[in-house]
Enzyme design. Structure first.
Site, PDB file in Angstrom:
ATOM      1  N   CYS A 279      35.459  40.552  33.993  1.00 45.02           N
ATOM      2  CA  CYS A 279      36.664  39.997  34.610  1.00 45.02           C
ATOM      3  C   CYS A 279      36.790  38.499  34.375  1.00 45.02           C
ATOM      4  CB  CYS A 279      36.625  40.279  36.107  1.00 45.02           C
ATOM      5  SG  CYS A 279      38.026  39.583  36.977  1.00 45.02           S
TER       6      CYS A 279
ATOM      7  N   CYS B  31      32.127  39.975  38.564  1.00 45.03           N
ATOM      8  CA  CYS B  31      32.114  41.173  37.700  1.00 45.03           C
ATOM      9  C   CYS B  31      32.126  40.739  36.224  1.00 45.03           C
ATOM     10  CB  CYS B  31      33.306  42.062  37.995  1.00 45.03           C
ATOM     11  SG  CYS B  31      33.381  42.602  39.717  1.00 45.03           S
TER      12      CYS B  31
ATOM     13  N   CYS C  98      51.715  42.967  41.059  1.00 43.34           N
ATOM     14  CA  CYS C  98      50.279  42.761  41.248  1.00 43.34           C
ATOM     15  C   CYS C  98      50.094  41.389  41.882  1.00 43.34           C
ATOM     16  CB  CYS C  98      49.572  42.848  39.891  1.00 43.34           C
ATOM     17  SG  CYS C  98      47.809  42.554  40.021  1.00 43.34           S
TER      18      CYS C  98
ATOM     19  N   CYS D  72      43.552  40.472  32.750  1.00 41.32           N
ATOM     20  CA  CYS D  72      43.966  39.743  33.937  1.00 41.32           C
ATOM     21  C   CYS D  72      43.245  38.400  33.973  1.00 41.32           C
ATOM     22  CB  CYS D  72      43.601  40.519  35.191  1.00 41.32           C
ATOM     23  SG  CYS D  72      44.376  42.115  35.213  1.00 41.32           S
TER      24      CYS D  72
ATOM     25  N   CYS E  56      37.659  34.162  41.987  1.00 41.91           N
ATOM     26  CA  CYS E  56      36.934  35.203  42.721  1.00 41.91           C
ATOM     27  C   CYS E  56      35.442  34.909  42.622  1.00 41.91           C
ATOM     28  CB  CYS E  56      37.229  36.569  42.100  1.00 41.91           C
ATOM     29  SG  CYS E  56      36.447  37.941  43.000  1.00 41.91           S
TER      30      CYS E  56
ATOM     31  N   GLU F 283      47.882  33.920  39.289  1.00 40.46           N
ATOM     32  CA  GLU F 283      48.647  34.735  38.363  1.00 40.46           C
ATOM     33  C   GLU F 283      49.146  36.013  39.026  1.00 40.46           C
ATOM     34  OE1 GLU F 283      47.383  36.613  34.223  1.00 40.46           O
ATOM     35  OE2 GLU F 283      46.342  34.745  34.639  1.00 40.46           O
TER      36      GLU F 283
HETATM   37  S1  SF4 Z   1      37.201  42.537  39.109  1.00 44.49           S
HETATM   38 FE1  SF4 Z   1      37.418  40.292  39.075  1.00 44.49          FE
HETATM   39  S2  SF4 Z   1      38.834  39.812  40.746  1.00 44.49           S
HETATM   40 FE2  SF4 Z   1      38.081  41.921  41.080  1.00 44.49          FE
HETATM   41  S3  SF4 Z   1      36.255  41.681  42.418  1.00 44.49           S
HETATM   42 FE3  SF4 Z   1      35.492  41.691  40.313  1.00 44.49          FE
HETATM   43  S4  SF4 Z   1      35.399  39.505  39.753  1.00 44.49           S
HETATM   44 FE4  SF4 Z   1      36.730  39.682  41.557  1.00 44.49          FE
END
Ligand code: SF4
Length: 349
Positions: free
Chosen positions: A117, A114, A103, A336, A110, A90
């Protein structure tokens, strides 16, 4: 799968052309065409035989646009890209008075985990090549041109899916390609790189001579809270992360950005703001407060505007430069990674 050429530097393309029996100047010609989004067929100053030879061996463009959603409120465009192996990533094209900012994603998903996210919910399928990162910009430029716009992408933020420093070599290669004279000509002062705080890579990156703005996802005033939100905090203590950030600021001369997502009941109280201010005292940083987009899968809640204002007030009272992040494209898809997730869910057998 054919090889892709968009990851190559002009020098490497020159070698590739030499190997095909062509003059050295062809390398720069092909580089320039590729970064304009051309197919081999469209490379009109190349002999037909060479265009055919290239098309037989290589893919000119490794990324294509699968879908777009445009905000009626502010013109923000969410883009869904398709990579050659079928993966999707994306991006977001933001329209500011000073130009277009894209972006860019650096990985498919990932692995950093986190809590707030959506990009990490299914882990990381693979890292993107430098060409696939350039390709996202090339696609966005083509979209702007197709809409009759004069301006192209002028600023890049590496804040899409993926931890950029977890894909170190490809990201560094991408940044070097970005500023090439015959390519996109986007200088490092127009780039921001977001990291969740991979300390060894931050230190190494400070020495690359690529003075982009470092955007540190901190999201907590202390280690205990940070560990609740970000698994990476178990590997690196906040003191180490902030020391690496200071080193980056000192070496590059650039002010850094501290990203802080406000999560109700976790890190959003005035006492947290006071503690954060004391940790950041004396650092050349600007704090970007992000009212959380709720992540239904993780049962995390955002905060009220009054809570954001109180947090901001505490920081400013302690001379910490801080603002609340402006929301872009509020009417399209919130957090996101959610457009991609919806696409994957809808297209799953
Ligand atoms: S915010 Fe999301 S994309 Fe960024 S490092 Fe943390 S898990 Fe990965």
């Amino acid at each position: 799968m054919k090889e892709e050429l968009l990851s190559l530097t002009p020098q490497e393309l020159t070698e590739t052309m030499r190997a095909l029996g062509e003059g050295a100047f062809r390398g720069r010609q092909v580089f320039s065409w590729l970064h304009k989004g051309a197919s081999f067929e469209e490379m009109s100053n190349l002999p037909k035989a060479l265009r055919e030879a290239l098309a037989g061996r290589y893919d000119a463009q490794p990324v294509s646009i699968l879908d777009t959603v445009t905000s009626k409120l502010d013109g923000t465009v969410k883009l869904l890209y398709r990579l050659r192996d079928g993966h999707v990533v994306e991006g977001v094209l933001m329209r500011y008075h000073y130009g277009n900012t894209l972006c860019v994603s650096t990985q498919v998903g990932c692995r950093m985990g986190c809590a707030f996210c959506a990009s990490t919910l299914e882990g990381c399928a693979r890292s993107l090549t430098a060409g696939e990162m350039i390709g996202q910009i090339v696609c966005a430029n083509a979209l702007l041109a197709s809409r009759g716009e004069q301006e192209r992408v002028g600023n890049v933020v590496l804040m899409g899916s993926g931890e950029p420093l977890d894909n170190y070599d490809n990201v560094v290669r991408f940044l070097r390609l970005l500023r090439e004279e015959d390519g996109l000509r986007i200088g490092m002062r127009s780039v921001s790189l977001s990291t969740c705080g991979l300390v060894p890579q931050m230190r190494r990156f400070a020495g690359e001579g690529l003075p982009v703005t470092l955007s540190l996802s901190l999201h907590a005033p202390n280690d205990a809270i940070r560990r609740r939100l970000m698994p990476v905090a178990k590997a690196y203590a906040m003191d180490e992360v902030l020391a690496a950030c200071r080193e980056y600021i000192d070496k590059t001369g650039r002010r850094a950005i501290v990203e802080y997502a406000l999560v109700r009941g976790v890190n959003a109280l005035p006492e947290h703001a006071r503690e954060l201010a004391s940790r950041l005292r004396g650092m050349r940083v600007h704090v970007n407060l992000i009212p959380l987009n709720s992540v239904p899968e993780r049962a995390l809640m955002g905060v009220s505007e009054a809570e954001v204002a109180a947090f901001l007030g505490e920081l400013r009272a302690r001379n910490i430069s801080a603002t609340r992040r402006r929301e872009m494209g509020d009417d399209i898809e919130g957090a996101c990674g959610q457009l991609r997730r919806r696409y994957l869910q809808e297209n799953r057998e």
